[in-house]
Design an enzyme around this catalytic site. Sequence first.
Site, mmCIF file in Angstrom:
data_model
loop_
_atom_site.group_PDB
_atom_site.id
_atom_site.type_symbol
_atom_site.label_atom_id
_atom_site.label_comp_id
_atom_site.label_asym_id
_atom_site.label_seq_id
_atom_site.Cartn_x
_atom_site.Cartn_y
_atom_site.Cartn_z
ATOM 1 N N ASN A 142 0.852 -1.187 0.000
ATOM 2 C CA ASN A 142 0.000 0.000 0.000
ATOM 3 C C ASN A 142 0.895 1.247 0.000
ATOM 4 O O ASN A 142 1.719 1.426 0.914
ATOM 5 C CB ASN A 142 -0.894 -0.053 1.248
ATOM 6 C CG ASN A 142 -1.819 1.140 1.356
ATOM 7 O OD1 ASN A 142 -1.394 2.273 1.153
ATOM 8 N ND2 ASN A 142 -3.070 0.917 1.710
ATOM 9 N N HIS A 151 0.988 6.262 1.889
ATOM 10 C CA HIS A 151 1.710 7.244 2.706
ATOM 11 C C HIS A 151 2.924 7.845 2.013
ATOM 12 O O HIS A 151 3.529 8.785 2.535
ATOM 13 C CB HIS A 151 2.007 6.652 4.080
ATOM 14 C CG HIS A 151 0.714 6.385 4.802
ATOM 15 N ND1 HIS A 151 -0.176 7.397 5.098
ATOM 16 C CD2 HIS A 151 0.119 5.227 5.184
ATOM 17 C CE1 HIS A 151 -1.257 6.875 5.671
ATOM 18 N NE2 HIS A 151 -1.103 5.569 5.727
ATOM 19 N N HIS A 192 -5.611 3.642 -1.494
ATOM 20 C CA HIS A 192 -6.929 4.032 -0.967
ATOM 21 C C HIS A 192 -7.220 5.463 -1.429
ATOM 22 O O HIS A 192 -6.555 6.397 -1.001
ATOM 23 C CB HIS A 192 -6.878 3.948 0.568
ATOM 24 C CG HIS A 192 -8.190 4.206 1.235
ATOM 25 N ND1 HIS A 192 -8.354 4.083 2.599
ATOM 26 C CD2 HIS A 192 -9.402 4.583 0.756
ATOM 27 C CE1 HIS A 192 -9.601 4.352 2.917
ATOM 28 N NE2 HIS A 192 -10.256 4.674 1.823
ATOM 29 N N ARG A 218 -9.321 8.233 -0.855
ATOM 30 C CA ARG A 218 -10.283 8.687 0.165
ATOM 31 C C ARG A 218 -11.134 9.828 -0.356
ATOM 32 O O ARG A 218 -10.690 10.605 -1.199
ATOM 33 C CB ARG A 218 -9.526 9.151 1.419
ATOM 34 C CG ARG A 218 -9.116 8.016 2.318
ATOM 35 C CD ARG A 218 -8.506 8.568 3.607
ATOM 36 N NE ARG A 218 -8.360 7.518 4.588
ATOM 37 C CZ ARG A 218 -9.245 7.246 5.538
ATOM 38 N NH1 ARG A 218 -10.331 7.972 5.670
ATOM 39 N NH2 ARG A 218 -9.032 6.266 6.385
ATOM 40 N N ARG A 249 -6.854 12.858 1.070
ATOM 41 C CA ARG A 249 -5.757 13.288 1.943
ATOM 42 C C ARG A 249 -4.405 12.719 1.508
ATOM 43 O O ARG A 249 -3.368 13.229 1.857
ATOM 44 C CB ARG A 249 -6.046 12.931 3.394
ATOM 45 C CG ARG A 249 -5.989 11.457 3.678
ATOM 46 C CD ARG A 249 -6.160 11.168 5.136
ATOM 47 N NE ARG A 249 -7.516 11.420 5.597
ATOM 48 C CZ ARG A 249 -8.020 10.886 6.712
ATOM 49 N NH1 ARG A 249 -7.252 10.141 7.485
ATOM 50 N NH2 ARG A 249 -9.255 11.112 7.066
ATOM 51 N N GLU A 260 -8.689 0.580 -2.744
ATOM 52 C CA GLU A 260 -9.526 0.623 -1.541
ATOM 53 C C GLU A 260 -10.470 1.807 -1.677
ATOM 54 O O GLU A 260 -10.035 2.918 -2.015
ATOM 55 C CB GLU A 260 -8.656 0.803 -0.299
ATOM 56 C CG GLU A 260 -7.802 -0.399 0.001
ATOM 57 C CD GLU A 260 -6.909 -0.200 1.210
ATOM 58 O OE1 GLU A 260 -6.128 -1.107 1.505
ATOM 59 O OE2 GLU A 260 -6.981 0.884 1.834
ATOM 60 N N THR A 263 -8.267 3.664 8.741
ATOM 61 C CA THR A 263 -9.501 2.865 8.751
ATOM 62 C C THR A 263 -9.608 2.152 10.100
ATOM 63 O O THR A 263 -8.847 1.242 10.394
ATOM 64 C CB THR A 263 -9.469 1.854 7.588
ATOM 65 O OG1 THR A 263 -9.077 2.548 6.406
ATOM 66 C CG2 THR A 263 -10.841 1.240 7.374
ATOM 67 N N GLU A 293 -11.250 -9.219 3.413
ATOM 68 C CA GLU A 293 -9.952 -8.888 4.004
ATOM 69 C C GLU A 293 -10.180 -8.700 5.494
ATOM 70 O O GLU A 293 -11.014 -7.884 5.908
ATOM 71 C CB GLU A 293 -9.368 -7.611 3.372
ATOM 72 C CG GLU A 293 -8.025 -7.254 4.015
ATOM 73 C CD GLU A 293 -7.212 -6.243 3.219
ATOM 74 O OE1 GLU A 293 -7.365 -6.176 1.986
ATOM 75 O OE2 GLU A 293 -6.425 -5.520 3.862
ATOM 76 N N HIS A 340 -3.650 -4.379 7.899
ATOM 77 C CA HIS A 340 -3.767 -3.175 8.728
ATOM 78 C C HIS A 340 -2.841 -3.274 9.930
ATOM 79 O O HIS A 340 -2.998 -4.132 10.784
ATOM 80 C CB HIS A 340 -5.196 -2.893 9.215
ATOM 81 C CG HIS A 340 -5.369 -1.428 9.512
ATOM 82 N ND1 HIS A 340 -4.948 -0.848 10.684
ATOM 83 C CD2 HIS A 340 -5.868 -0.424 8.760
ATOM 84 C CE1 HIS A 340 -5.188 0.453 10.642
ATOM 85 N NE2 HIS A 340 -5.741 0.739 9.489
#
Length: 252
Positions: free
Chosen positions: A10, A13, A46, A48, A52, A73, A104, A154, A194
């Site tokens: 992922n 970030h 993801h 969003r 962000r 996502e 999340t 998941e 996660h």
Amino acid sequence: MTIPLRLGVNIDHVATIRNARGGRHPDPVRAARLAAAAGADGITAHLREDRRHISDGDIERLRGEIDLPLNLEMAATEEMLAIALRHRPHAACIVPEKRAELTTEGGLDVVAGQDHLKPFVVALGAAGIRVSLFVDPSPPQLEAACRLGAPVVELHTGAYCDAPSPSARNAELARLADAAVAAAALGLECHAGHGLSFETVGPVAAIPTVVELNIGHFLIGEAIFGGLDSAVKRMRSQMDLARAAAQGERCA
Ligand code: PXP
């Protein structure tokens, strides 16, 4: 035979750091390319509602420039559905999304939300997108996911990773292992993710019916110290070692 375990990296970030200053550096698509070269099996991002981190342009570029399967996502909203149908990622993982949350926070309530979720599962599936539902490791949620016709779940590993004591962590691990067995019995492909790190990944990788782990924040943080290539390679190797060791124990 060991059931293979995929690693989805992922890259959200990387975009968080980029967005701290605007501009284009660091580029999440470059990170995806590096993750692919280091042994990732897929890229997860993801998009969003508040944008962000990952942007619409990132999704477009990830689809156009990266060969690995993209796992998008997304919240179950009309806006995100339209974006998913436009870009047709390999997979879409439907997640709960709250505007004020840092990340999340828990799984979807598929039991309470099945009427809302059903058209999203159907529309994504009809477009050839593999749908997964991000759920807590709880049998009623798995049964509801199965009733909705989602092919994949998941399991949220946050409670396991954040457990305050070794005994609480073991209890959360047992919930994950039981849920993975229950998912397989329902015919659901089982993923997990996660909060996973070098410290926590092994026991989850050892659960035989889990076939994919999605890992982001820890890898991108670790990349600051040793580089993304090294972080992904080490994660990959720890996953594979834990998987092979568990398989050996079952066969002994
Ligand atoms: N899986 C899902 C469904 C997620 O929402 C996230 C966080 O975006 C992850 C995996 C990865 O979590 P982390 O960044 O803590 O590794």
